[in-house]
Design a protein around this motif. Structure first.
Motif, PDB file in Angstrom:
ATOM      1  N   LEU A 176      -9.127   0.412   1.627  1.00  0.00           N
ATOM      2  CA  LEU A 176      -8.335  -0.592   2.351  1.00  0.00           C
ATOM      3  C   LEU A 176      -9.054  -1.031   3.619  1.00  0.00           C
ATOM      4  O   LEU A 176      -9.063  -2.219   3.966  1.00  0.00           O
ATOM      5  CB  LEU A 176      -6.959  -0.022   2.701  1.00  0.00           C
ATOM      6  N   GLN A 177      -9.674  -0.073   4.306  1.00  0.00           N
ATOM      7  CA  GLN A 177     -10.397  -0.430   5.541  1.00  0.00           C
ATOM      8  C   GLN A 177     -11.521  -1.410   5.242  1.00  0.00           C
ATOM      9  O   GLN A 177     -11.737  -2.376   5.972  1.00  0.00           O
ATOM     10  CB  GLN A 177     -10.962   0.841   6.200  1.00  0.00           C
ATOM     11  N   GLU A 178     -12.212  -1.155   4.140  1.00  0.00           N
ATOM     12  CA  GLU A 178     -13.341  -2.027   3.804  1.00  0.00           C
ATOM     13  C   GLU A 178     -12.850  -3.425   3.410  1.00  0.00           C
ATOM     14  O   GLU A 178     -13.474  -4.429   3.746  1.00  0.00           O
ATOM     15  CB  GLU A 178     -14.153  -1.386   2.672  1.00  0.00           C
ATOM     16  N   ILE A 179     -11.734  -3.462   2.704  1.00  0.00           N
ATOM     17  CA  ILE A 179     -11.179  -4.762   2.304  1.00  0.00           C
ATOM     18  C   ILE A 179     -10.728  -5.529   3.545  1.00  0.00           C
ATOM     19  O   ILE A 179     -10.977  -6.734   3.674  1.00  0.00           O
ATOM     20  CB  ILE A 179     -10.022  -4.564   1.304  1.00  0.00           C
ATOM     21  N   GLN A 180     -10.097  -4.822   4.462  1.00  0.00           N
ATOM     22  CA  GLN A 180      -9.644  -5.522   5.673  1.00  0.00           C
ATOM     23  C   GLN A 180     -10.830  -6.002   6.508  1.00  0.00           C
ATOM     24  O   GLN A 180     -10.769  -7.052   7.120  1.00  0.00           O
ATOM     25  CB  GLN A 180      -8.726  -4.627   6.501  1.00  0.00           C
ATOM     26  N   GLU A 181     -11.897  -5.212   6.502  1.00  0.00           N
ATOM     27  CA  GLU A 181     -13.090  -5.634   7.218  1.00  0.00           C
ATOM     28  C   GLU A 181     -13.623  -6.941   6.623  1.00  0.00           C
ATOM     29  O   GLU A 181     -14.088  -7.827   7.323  1.00  0.00           O
ATOM     30  CB  GLU A 181     -14.151  -4.547   7.094  1.00  0.00           C
ATOM     31  N   GLU A 182     -13.524  -7.038   5.319  1.00  0.00           N
ATOM     32  CA  GLU A 182     -14.039  -8.218   4.606  1.00  0.00           C
ATOM     33  C   GLU A 182     -13.182  -9.455   4.845  1.00  0.00           C
ATOM     34  O   GLU A 182     -13.695 -10.537   5.087  1.00  0.00           O
ATOM     35  CB  GLU A 182     -14.091  -7.885   3.110  1.00  0.00           C
ATOM     36  N   TYR A 183     -11.859  -9.291   4.765  1.00  0.00           N
ATOM     37  CA  TYR A 183     -10.968 -10.458   4.796  1.00  0.00           C
ATOM     38  C   TYR A 183     -10.141 -10.599   6.074  1.00  0.00           C
ATOM     39  O   TYR A 183      -9.491 -11.616   6.276  1.00  0.00           O
ATOM     40  CB  TYR A 183     -10.016 -10.423   3.593  1.00  0.00           C
ATOM     41  N   GLY A 184     -10.141  -9.542   6.888  1.00  0.00           N
ATOM     42  CA  GLY A 184      -9.334  -9.596   8.105  1.00  0.00           C
ATOM     43  C   GLY A 184      -7.912  -9.117   7.876  1.00  0.00           C
ATOM     44  O   GLY A 184      -7.130  -9.004   8.811  1.00  0.00           O
ATOM     45  N   TYR A 185      -7.543  -8.871   6.638  1.00  0.00           N
ATOM     46  CA  TYR A 185      -6.226  -8.360   6.285  1.00  0.00           C
ATOM     47  C   TYR A 185      -6.286  -7.832   4.851  1.00  0.00           C
ATOM     48  O   TYR A 185      -7.342  -7.894   4.211  1.00  0.00           O
ATOM     49  CB  TYR A 185      -5.157  -9.450   6.434  1.00  0.00           C
ATOM     50  N   ILE A 186      -5.166  -7.300   4.374  1.00  0.00           N
ATOM     51  CA  ILE A 186      -5.127  -6.792   3.002  1.00  0.00           C
ATOM     52  C   ILE A 186      -4.392  -7.818   2.135  1.00  0.00           C
ATOM     53  O   ILE A 186      -3.157  -7.871   2.124  1.00  0.00           O
ATOM     54  CB  ILE A 186      -4.375  -5.435   2.920  1.00  0.00           C
ATOM     55  N   PRO A 187      -5.116  -8.659   1.427  1.00  0.00           N
ATOM     56  CA  PRO A 187      -4.440  -9.640   0.571  1.00  0.00           C
ATOM     57  C   PRO A 187      -3.634  -8.921  -0.518  1.00  0.00           C
ATOM     58  O   PRO A 187      -4.148  -7.980  -1.151  1.00  0.00           O
ATOM     59  CB  PRO A 187      -5.606 -10.427  -0.048  1.00  0.00           C
ATOM     60  N   PRO A 188      -2.373  -9.320  -0.751  1.00  0.00           N
ATOM     61  CA  PRO A 188      -1.526  -8.630  -1.731  1.00  0.00           C
ATOM     62  C   PRO A 188      -2.179  -8.477  -3.101  1.00  0.00           C
ATOM     63  O   PRO A 188      -2.023  -7.438  -3.741  1.00  0.00           O
ATOM     64  CB  PRO A 188      -0.283  -9.515  -1.788  1.00  0.00           C
ATOM     65  N   VAL A 189      -2.928  -9.488  -3.542  1.00  0.00           N
ATOM     66  CA  VAL A 189      -3.542  -9.409  -4.867  1.00  0.00           C
ATOM     67  C   VAL A 189      -4.498  -8.216  -4.966  1.00  0.00           C
ATOM     68  O   VAL A 189      -4.687  -7.640  -6.040  1.00  0.00           O
ATOM     69  CB  VAL A 189      -4.253 -10.742  -5.223  1.00  0.00           C
ATOM     70  N   THR A 190      -5.066  -7.827  -3.848  1.00  0.00           N
ATOM     71  CA  THR A 190      -6.017  -6.709  -3.885  1.00  0.00           C
ATOM     72  C   THR A 190      -5.285  -5.382  -4.075  1.00  0.00           C
ATOM     73  O   THR A 190      -5.839  -4.444  -4.642  1.00  0.00           O
ATOM     74  CB  THR A 190      -6.873  -6.642  -2.597  1.00  0.00           C
ATOM     75  N   ILE A 191      -4.040  -5.318  -3.609  1.00  0.00           N
ATOM     76  CA  ILE A 191      -3.281  -4.068  -3.757  1.00  0.00           C
ATOM     77  C   ILE A 191      -3.030  -3.776  -5.236  1.00  0.00           C
ATOM     78  O   ILE A 191      -3.198  -2.651  -5.703  1.00  0.00           O
ATOM     79  CB  ILE A 191      -1.954  -4.156  -2.963  1.00  0.00           C
ATOM     80  N   GLN A 192      -2.658  -4.814  -5.977  1.00  0.00           N
ATOM     81  CA  GLN A 192      -2.456  -4.642  -7.428  1.00  0.00           C
ATOM     82  C   GLN A 192      -3.739  -4.159  -8.091  1.00  0.00           C
ATOM     83  O   GLN A 192      -3.715  -3.291  -8.967  1.00  0.00           O
ATOM     84  CB  GLN A 192      -2.038  -5.983  -8.068  1.00  0.00           C
ATOM     85  N   ARG A 193      -4.835  -4.737  -7.648  1.00  0.00           N
ATOM     86  CA  ARG A 193      -6.121  -4.401  -8.253  1.00  0.00           C
ATOM     87  C   ARG A 193      -6.514  -2.947  -7.969  1.00  0.00           C
ATOM     88  O   ARG A 193      -6.970  -2.228  -8.865  1.00  0.00           O
ATOM     89  CB  ARG A 193      -7.186  -5.362  -7.684  1.00  0.00           C
ATOM     90  N   ILE A 194      -6.333  -2.540  -6.738  1.00  0.00           N
ATOM     91  CA  ILE A 194      -6.675  -1.159  -6.366  1.00  0.00           C
ATOM     92  C   ILE A 194      -5.785  -0.192  -7.149  1.00  0.00           C
ATOM     93  O   ILE A 194      -6.251   0.820  -7.681  1.00  0.00           O
ATOM     94  CB  ILE A 194      -6.453  -0.912  -4.852  1.00  0.00           C
ATOM     95  N   ALA A 195      -4.487  -0.502  -7.206  1.00  0.00           N
ATOM     96  CA  ALA A 195      -3.532   0.368  -7.904  1.00  0.00           C
ATOM     97  C   ALA A 195      -3.947   0.516  -9.363  1.00  0.00           C
ATOM     98  O   ALA A 195      -3.934   1.622  -9.924  1.00  0.00           O
ATOM     99  CB  ALA A 195      -2.128  -0.210  -7.795  1.00  0.00           C
ATOM    100  N   HIS A 196      -4.330  -0.600  -9.967  1.00  0.00           N
ATOM    101  CA  HIS A 196      -4.758  -0.583 -11.365  1.00  0.00           C
ATOM    102  C   HIS A 196      -5.945   0.360 -11.553  1.00  0.00           C
ATOM    103  O   HIS A 196      -5.954   1.208 -12.444  1.00  0.00           O
ATOM    104  CB  HIS A 196      -5.117  -2.016 -11.791  1.00  0.00           C
TER     105      HIS A 196
END
Ligand code: FES
Length: 168
Positions: A34-54
């Motif tokens: 999550l930290q790396e994703i936020q570093e990339e986009y500035g926040y945690i886009p909801p679509v990424t949460i589904q992807r990580i969970a999967h």
């Protein structure tokens, strides 16, 4: 693969996959992912949460729980200007709380949130490594030190003036 445009930056599921795989697809690696994703986009886009969970075989609701529990994570894109107050020990002792209150008043929002006009997001950060300058904040990644409520007000006003100057 790219999907949904948010805050001018396309969300790349390929990139999300690469981040998850870089951390060996371990459920225990959720926070660094999550930290790396936020570093990339500035926040945690909801679509990424589904992807990580999967990938990790865990519930998306568990990841939402983590994201909402830790104040370092945001579910919304940050404002144009990102102000982070250092809450490390030296800065805490030097008045980080007073600075946070002053900034909140100047920008009209509270910690972890973005102002209604989308101009400012206020966050917090652990020690920035420049304790001799305490109390410190970062403004769009640039460190400002030895601040007080008045001097941070000047920094914020300068950003507001820049915004006004850019509006025709
Ligand atoms: S505690 Fe703020 S820079 Fe170290």
């Amino acid at each position: 693969m790219l999907t949904e445009s948010m805050n001018d930056k396309k969300i790349s599921l390929t990139l999300i996959d690469a981040i998850v795989f870089k951390h060996n697809v371990q459920p225990g690696a959720v926070i660094p992912v999550l930290q790396e994703i936020q570093e990339e986009y500035g926040y945690i886009p909801p679509v990424t949460i589904q992807r990580i969970a999967h990938h990790l075989g865990i519930f998306a609701s568990d990841i939402y729980g983590i994201v909402t529990f830790y104040s370092q994570f945001r579910l919304q894109p940050p404002g144009k200007n990102l102000i982070k107050v250092c809450h490390g020990t030296a800065c805490h002792l030097g008045g980080a709380e007073r600075l946070t209150e002053a900034i909140s008043q100047h920008i009209g929002t509270t910690e972890g949130k973005t102002s209604k006009d989308g101009q400012f997001t206020l966050g917090r950060v652990a020690c920035l490594g420049c304790c001799s300058l305490a109390p410190c904040v970062t403004v769009n990644g640039e460190i400002h030190g030895r601040l007080n409520p008045e001097s941070i007000g000047k920094v914020v006003n300068k950003l507001k003036e820049e915004k006004t100057a850019n509006v025709e």
